[in-house]
Design a protein around this motif. Structure first.
Motif, PDB file in Angstrom:
ATOM      1  N   PRO A 218       0.827  -1.223   0.000  1.00 15.20           N
ATOM      2  CA  PRO A 218       0.000   0.000   0.000  1.00 15.20           C
ATOM      3  C   PRO A 218       0.858   1.267   0.000  1.00 15.20           C
ATOM      4  N   PRO A 219       0.270   2.392  -0.447  1.00  8.96           N
ATOM      5  CA  PRO A 219       1.042   3.652  -0.497  1.00  8.96           C
ATOM      6  C   PRO A 219       1.235   4.299   0.870  1.00  8.96           C
ATOM      7  N   ALA A 220       0.331   4.044   1.832  1.00 12.08           N
ATOM      8  CA  ALA A 220       0.406   4.778   3.106  1.00 12.08           C
ATOM      9  C   ALA A 220       0.589   3.805   4.264  1.00 12.08           C
ATOM     10  N   LYS A 221       1.280   4.282   5.328  1.00  7.90           N
ATOM     11  CA  LYS A 221       1.439   3.449   6.525  1.00  7.90           C
ATOM     12  C   LYS A 221       0.332   3.741   7.529  1.00  7.90           C
ATOM     13  N   ARG A 222      -0.208   4.965   7.445  1.00  9.44           N
ATOM     14  CA  ARG A 222      -1.212   5.346   8.442  1.00  9.44           C
ATOM     15  C   ARG A 222      -2.227   6.287   7.817  1.00  9.44           C
ATOM     16  N   LEU A 223      -3.409   6.339   8.453  1.00 10.60           N
ATOM     17  CA  LEU A 223      -4.485   7.142   7.893  1.00 10.60           C
ATOM     18  C   LEU A 223      -5.115   7.966   9.012  1.00 10.60           C
ATOM     19  N   VAL A 224      -5.345   9.245   8.740  1.00  8.18           N
ATOM     20  CA  VAL A 224      -6.025  10.088   9.728  1.00  8.18           C
ATOM     21  C   VAL A 224      -7.408  10.423   9.171  1.00  8.18           C
ATOM     22  N   LEU A 225      -8.456  10.052   9.913  1.00  6.82           N
ATOM     23  CA  LEU A 225      -9.816  10.308   9.453  1.00  6.82           C
ATOM     24  C   LEU A 225     -10.459  11.378  10.334  1.00  6.82           C
ATOM     25  N   PHE A 226     -10.805  12.514   9.722  1.00  6.95           N
ATOM     26  CA  PHE A 226     -11.533  13.567  10.451  1.00  6.95           C
ATOM     27  C   PHE A 226     -12.999  13.472  10.032  1.00  6.95           C
ATOM     28  N   VAL A 227     -13.919  13.272  10.987  1.00  9.98           N
ATOM     29  CA  VAL A 227     -15.346  13.324  10.638  1.00  9.98           C
ATOM     30  C   VAL A 227     -15.955  14.524  11.353  1.00  9.98           C
ATOM     31  N   ALA A 228     -16.325  15.544  10.581  1.00  8.60           N
ATOM     32  CA  ALA A 228     -16.955  16.734  11.160  1.00  8.60           C
ATOM     33  C   ALA A 228     -18.458  16.482  11.166  1.00  8.60           C
ATOM     34  N   ASP A 229     -18.967  16.019  12.295  1.00 11.22           N
ATOM     35  CA  ASP A 229     -20.369  15.608  12.409  1.00 11.22           C
ATOM     36  C   ASP A 229     -21.316  16.753  12.031  1.00 11.22           C
ATOM     37  N   GLY A 230     -22.266  16.459  11.123  1.00 12.26           N
ATOM     38  CA  GLY A 230     -23.286  17.464  10.779  1.00 12.26           C
ATOM     39  C   GLY A 230     -22.814  18.574   9.861  1.00 12.26           C
ATOM     40  N   LEU A 231     -21.660  18.377   9.183  1.00 14.17           N
ATOM     41  CA  LEU A 231     -21.149  19.432   8.286  1.00 14.17           C
ATOM     42  C   LEU A 231     -21.747  19.256   6.890  1.00 14.17           C
TER      43      LEU A 231
ATOM     44  N   ARG B  40       6.243  10.391  23.260  1.00 13.59           N
ATOM     45  CA  ARG B  40       7.710  10.537  23.176  1.00 13.59           C
ATOM     46  C   ARG B  40       8.386   9.942  24.403  1.00 13.59           C
ATOM     47  N   SER B  41       7.660   9.938  25.551  1.00 12.15           N
ATOM     48  CA  SER B  41       8.271   9.400  26.763  1.00 12.15           C
ATOM     49  C   SER B  41       7.750   7.995  27.082  1.00 12.15           C
ATOM     50  N   ASN B  42       6.980   7.399  26.135  1.00  8.61           N
ATOM     51  CA  ASN B  42       6.402   6.067  26.384  1.00  8.61           C
ATOM     52  C   ASN B  42       6.793   5.166  25.217  1.00  8.61           C
ATOM     53  N   GLN B  43       7.783   4.308  25.432  1.00  6.30           N
ATOM     54  CA  GLN B  43       8.399   3.565  24.332  1.00  6.30           C
ATOM     55  C   GLN B  43       7.410   2.640  23.618  1.00  6.30           C
ATOM     56  N   THR B  44       6.557   1.925  24.400  1.00  6.24           N
ATOM     57  CA  THR B  44       5.595   0.993  23.770  1.00  6.24           C
ATOM     58  C   THR B  44       4.649   1.737  22.835  1.00  6.24           C
ATOM     59  N   LEU B  45       4.122   2.856  23.331  1.00  2.06           N
ATOM     60  CA  LEU B  45       3.183   3.657  22.532  1.00  2.06           C
ATOM     61  C   LEU B  45       3.901   4.207  21.299  1.00  2.06           C
ATOM     62  N   PHE B  46       5.140   4.669  21.505  1.00 10.06           N
ATOM     63  CA  PHE B  46       5.916   5.267  20.413  1.00 10.06           C
ATOM     64  C   PHE B  46       6.102   4.252  19.286  1.00 10.06           C
ATOM     65  N   SER B  47       6.474   3.020  19.651  1.00  9.58           N
ATOM     66  CA  SER B  47       6.711   2.032  18.585  1.00  9.58           C
ATOM     67  C   SER B  47       5.389   1.586  17.959  1.00  9.58           C
ATOM     68  N   ALA B  48       4.309   1.535  18.775  1.00  6.78           N
ATOM     69  CA  ALA B  48       2.994   1.177  18.213  1.00  6.78           C
ATOM     70  C   ALA B  48       2.572   2.205  17.165  1.00  6.78           C
ATOM     71  N   LEU B  49       2.824   3.479  17.459  1.00  7.23           N
ATOM     72  CA  LEU B  49       2.450   4.540  16.514  1.00  7.23           C
ATOM     73  C   LEU B  49       3.250   4.452  15.216  1.00  7.23           C
ATOM     74  N   HIS B  50       4.429   3.819  15.275  1.00  6.41           N
ATOM     75  CA  HIS B  50       5.249   3.732  14.067  1.00  6.41           C
ATOM     76  C   HIS B  50       5.017   2.461  13.273  1.00  6.41           C
ATOM     77  N   GLU B  51       4.034   1.647  13.698  1.00  6.73           N
ATOM     78  CA  GLU B  51       3.691   0.435  12.937  1.00  6.73           C
ATOM     79  C   GLU B  51       3.006   0.822  11.619  1.00  6.73           C
ATOM     80  N   ASP B  52       2.838  -0.189  10.744  1.00  9.27           N
ATOM     81  CA  ASP B  52       1.997   0.000   9.554  1.00  9.27           C
ATOM     82  C   ASP B  52       0.532  -0.168   9.950  1.00  9.27           C
ATOM     83  N   LYS B  53      -0.377   0.184   9.004  1.00  8.16           N
ATOM     84  CA  LYS B  53      -1.817  -0.076   9.175  1.00  8.16           C
ATOM     85  C   LYS B  53      -2.382   0.544  10.453  1.00  8.16           C
ATOM     86  N   VAL B  54      -2.017   1.812  10.696  1.00  5.97           N
ATOM     87  CA  VAL B  54      -2.503   2.523  11.875  1.00  5.97           C
ATOM     88  C   VAL B  54      -3.593   3.511  11.442  1.00  5.97           C
ATOM     89  N   VAL B  55      -4.682   3.596  12.242  1.00  7.37           N
ATOM     90  CA  VAL B  55      -5.733   4.572  11.935  1.00  7.37           C
ATOM     91  C   VAL B  55      -5.912   5.511  13.125  1.00  7.37           C
TER      92      VAL B  55
END
Length: 931
Positions: A41-54, A190-205
């Protein structure tokens, strides 16, 4: 009688529930295997913004000084990404909207009835297929996707439900809450290693649900300053989040961003139906794997939006809301959600032709999987010689399609492969709907048989017991036994057939219901024969004429569900009724007042639907007018025959008049307070709830004389209705009840006119002693008109102030005197109460008409039942599950309305009897001192 009423209730409940089984059962099937594109796939992560009622236009249109509403997002779609309109489906509510976006299928209508917070059905979603999903936002939406997820990889961060307050100073703080929490989340990583590495995985939303726009739209309307300010805040927030995420990942170009909305909103601040302002939502996609803006010289769309938004030269790519789920799945390379019916919008992808062909092939296989499961399910439960498969996708055809597409991809004929896959997707979707509606005709016919049988039976009961058209006929016992065995045999054959096919238990009810109903009809065969000979001896022309008039009346009622103005025509015809029947000769004043009030009431159905523009001064004026009228009536009541002999009764009436004055004050002060953004004053809230509670008890304390009791019921209901009003509808119950009072008098005149009985003195008529059986008379043709008047007034009470049939004609502002924090069930119940109040007025008046015209309430009620059943049969065949969602929603609600009207009128009948005949006595205080 109770047995008959119970049978009636049961039959009607079955008819009512059947429509959801026949037209709206859940489309989901389980047991497919996940399908994933084999290419990276082209992207490792995806950010979805849903503006409710827009709404789409609120985001894309320019301000009066030609600056964009959302400068950052406008810059994105002009320079960095692709844009379009996402077309949502009805019901345009948050839950179905989010399910379509994230799981890729449209929830069936029944899901809305099951509430927002829980998962009525288990389903797969992009979040579930991702490696990790973090989401921030409303407690109404997020838990729904976490609950359905397997394992523990979907994390939610919600604010409290109490924050969703329509009366709050500023709802935009719901969005700033989300933005602030996302920022602090990334900082803490930045100060939490487990979270930091989880955020750098593929297939993150990462999912940001922004509810402020929706809340501000409900509270202040979408054209308000607050709604537009909120869009600016969201725009700035997105800008900050995007730059923060890009920095966090060191601008690696592996993040895709999507901004969209779950539904739009009408100009009067509601959503739920299928108006374009509710179904058109914005879609802007940018980042990894997404196409850059495409310049075009001309593009054709049926709407004129491109010109208004000054976006004619940028290619607009429209999608259906469910297409966004496969788009997200393909950008980050996760399997397509199992139940998704979306088609991947290839024009958004900035990738090789090979990647596009593979992706759409995966999409086709994934939808075909659902088709196969659905087909095998149907095949299992149908006898082999009765099973007709979906021809265009027989097993051989399926293999053929897949082989061809594979071959095209191997030969690098990617365009041919894409168009072939799109054909396959459309066929599979058609096939899905074919098997989903497989049993519809068969079930529909059973229900219709039941309907016709039931209506025939009720007509026979009326003729047999309440008229003198037939002689009493002796029944032959031997014949009935034979009949009974015959019908029992038919029932057993039907049950056996259903058993072989392992049908759901509900099918047994629908198919076996007509058997006992028709048995009851055929048993009355002698009555039918007797009736036929009687009618033939009458004047044929008259009988046919009478039947034609009846049919016309019912068609007018059916029509009024689609066009409110039909009610106006009906009321104007009613206005001329005394003239046509020469009633005005004997009662000139009553007839004149009747005509005037009919014309007045006829204005309401022509007014725009309630809630579009609140007009509090009208509500206040109505309150004052009611106080004036009631004071005037009280004094005249006291003067006539010195009714003031009972001080206690007068006190109750006075208290009710005061209560109306108080309600008027509460409405005006609450709306002022909300206008100045000071929230709902606690004192007002307490008074409102107390008024609501007391209004159900007070009428029971008043005397049971006809006019005093009806007057007391009106005053009590009026005080509650004022609290729930926002505009001209406050006048409606007042005019309606005026007409009801006159109607009771007119019916007395009609009785005398037809020489059916002597005129009674209504002033001394007492509800409590009115149930003397000896005085009941037989039915007369004029009673059919009486019943028709009742049904017509009930329908007028319903549609008079707006079409209740569509969810979006409700204005949340009408419950602000009671609560402002979002609570769908509490608000719903209050709005239902508002609808019921005019009903109660009409039902009580009808009760009075029955009693004063010396009819047993059962006989008139049976005629009403026949009228409404014939209407319901019309709507049963008018139910749609295709076409624009507004049509679907309206067609269901019409059927449900008429069916529940029937069930409701049975209950209303009881309530009206209770309200008019029962009396509570207050404990007497013993007085020691002499007065």
């Amino acid at each position: 009688i109770p047995v008959f009423i119970l049978a009636g209730l049961l039959v009607h409940c079955v008819f009512l529930v059947s429509i959801f089984d026949i037209y709206f059962s859940s489309p989901l099937v389980h047991g497919m295997t996940p399908q994933q594109t084999p290419l990276p796939p082209p992207a490792k992560r995806l950010v979805l913004f849903v503006a409710d009622g827009l709404r789409a236009d609120s985001l894309y249109e320019l301000n009066s000084n030609s600056t964009p509403q959302a400068p950052y997002l406008r810059g994105i779609l002009e320079n960095n990404g692709s844009w379009g309109i996402s077309h949502t489906r009805v019901p345009t509510e948050s839950r179905p909207g989010h399910v379509a976006l994230i799981a890729g299928f449209y929830e069936d209508v029944s899901a809305v009835a099951k509430g927002w917070k829980e998962n009525p059905v288990e389903f797969d979603s992009v979040f579930n297929e991702s490696k990790y999903t973090w989401s921030w936002g409303s407690p109404d939406i997020l838990p729904m996707f976490a609950k359905g997820a397997t394992g523990d990889h979907v994390y939610t961060f919600c604010y409290t439900a109490e924050s969703e307050d329509f009366g709050a100073q500023d709802a935009a703080k719901l969005d700033t809450w989300v933005f602030d929490h996302v920022k602090s989340f990334f900082n803490s990583s930045r100060s939490n290693q487990t979270l930091f590495s989880a955020l750098h995985e593929d297939k993150v939303v990462l999912f940001l649900h922004l509810l402020g726009i929706d809340t501000n739209g409900h509270a202040h309307r979408p054209n308000s300053r607050e709604y537009k300010e909120n869009i600016k805040k969201v725009d700035e927030g997105i800008k900050e989040i995007v730059s923060m995420i890009e920095n966090f990942y060191g601008n690696d170009g592996k993040t895709a961003f999507i901004l969209t909305s779950d539904h739009g909103m009408t100009d009067w601040g509601s959503h739920g139906a299928g108006h374009p302002s509710e179904t058109l939502t914005p879609l802007i996609v940018w980042g990894a794997g997404v196409n850059y803006p495409q310049k075009v010289t001309s593009q054709f769309f049926e709407d004129n939006f491109l010109k208004e938004w000054k976006l004619e030269n940028l290619k607009r790519l429209d999608v259906n809301q469910a297409d966004i789920a496969p788009l997200m799945a393909s950008l980050i390379g996760v399997p397509f959600p199992l139940n998704s019916v979306g088609t991947l919008p290839l024009e958004y992808l900035n990738n090789s032709a090979h990647f596009k062909a593979e992706s759409i092939f995966t999409n086709a296989v994934q939808i075909l999987e659902q088709f196969k499961v659905k087909m095998s399910q149907k095949k299992k439960t149908t006898l082999s010689f009765l099973f007709t498969p979906f021809k265009p996708l027989s097993d051989s055809e399926q293999i053929n399609f897949l082989k061809k597409a594979r071959l095209y991809i191997q030969q690098q004929k990617y365009d041919e492969a894409v168009s072939l896959c799109k054909t396959l997707i459309n066929l599979a979707l058609e096939g899905l709907s074919y098997y989903h509606t497989y049993d519809r005709l068969f079930l529909g016919l059973s229900i219709a048989m039941g309907f016709v049988g039931w209506t025939t039976y009720v007509i026979l009961v009326i003729i047999k017991t309440h008229t003198n058209l037939t002689k009493t006929v002796q029944t032959n016992n031997k014949e009935t036994t034979l009949l009974f065995y015959g019908f029992a045999f038919v029932g057993m054959i039907i049950a056996f057939f259903l058993l072989i096919q392992t049908c759901p238990w509900t099918y047994y009810i629908y198919c076996l219901l007509p058997v006992p109903v028709w048995y009851a009809v055929v048993r009355e065969l002698p009555v039918i024969q007797d009736l036929a000979t009687n009618l033939l001896s009458l004047h044929i022309g008259q009988s046919i004429g009478f039947i034609l008039v009846c049919m016309l009346g019912i068609e007018i009622l059916v029509f009024s569900f689609f066009y409110r103005s039909t009610l106006t025509i009906g009321l104007l015809v009613f206005a001329g009724w005394p003239v046509v029947t020469q009633l005005w000769v004997q009662a000139k004043t009553t007839a004149l007042i009747w005509t005037l009030l009919c014309v007045l009431l006829a204005i309401f159905p022509l007014m725009p639907v309630v809630g579009r523009e609140p007009n509090i001064s009208l509500v206040i004026a109505t309150g004052l007018l009611t106080v004036l009228i009631s004071s005037f009536s009280l004094t005249s009541l006291c003067k006539s025959e010195n009714k003031c002999r009972n001080n206690k009764d007068l006190k109750i009436h006075l208290y009710q008049v005061l209560s109306i004055a108080l309600s008027t004050y509460v409405v005006s002060s609450t709306h002022d307070s909300l206008k100045n953004k000071q929230g709902l004053p606690l004192l007002n809230q307490i008074i409102s709830w107390m008024t609501l509670v007391s209004s159900s008890v007070l009428p029971l304390l008043s005397p049971t004389f006809l006019f005093q009791r009806l007057f007391s019921i009106l005053l009590s209901l009026m005080s509650t209705y004022l609290l729930l009003s926002t505009g001209y509808e406050a006048l409606f119950p007042l005019v309606l009840s005026g007409l009801m009072f006159v109607w009771i008098n007119m019916e007395q005149e009609a009785l005398q006119h037809y020489g059916l009985s002597l005129k009674q003195k209504l002033a001394v008529f007492n509800f409590a002693y009115a149930t003397d059986i000896t005085q009941f008379r037989q039915l007369h043709l004029d009673d059919v008109r009486r019943s028709f008047f009742f049904v017509f007034f009930i329908v007028t009470a319903f549609f008079g102030t707006g079409n209740i049939a569509s969810v979006n004609s409700f204005d949340p502002a009408s419950v602000y005197c009671f609560l402002t924090v979002f609570s769908p069930f509490m608000m719903g119940s209050l709005l239902v109460l508002k609808v019921v109040i005019p009903f109660v007025l009409v039902s009580c008046a009808f009760e009075a008409v029955q009693v004063t015209t010396q009819l047993s309430s059962k006989s008139l009620f049976l005629i009403v039942l026949v009228i409404s059943d014939i209407m319901a049969l019309h709507f049963f065949f008018l139910v749609k599950d295709y076409g624009s969602w507004l049509d679907i929603g309206t067609s269901i609600s019409h059927y449900v309305l008429v069916m529940s009207l029937t069930i409701f009128m049975m209950l209303m009948n009881g309530l009206a009897q209770l309200l008019t005949t029962k009396r509570l006595e207050l404990p007497k205080r013993t007085k020691h001192h002499s007065m």
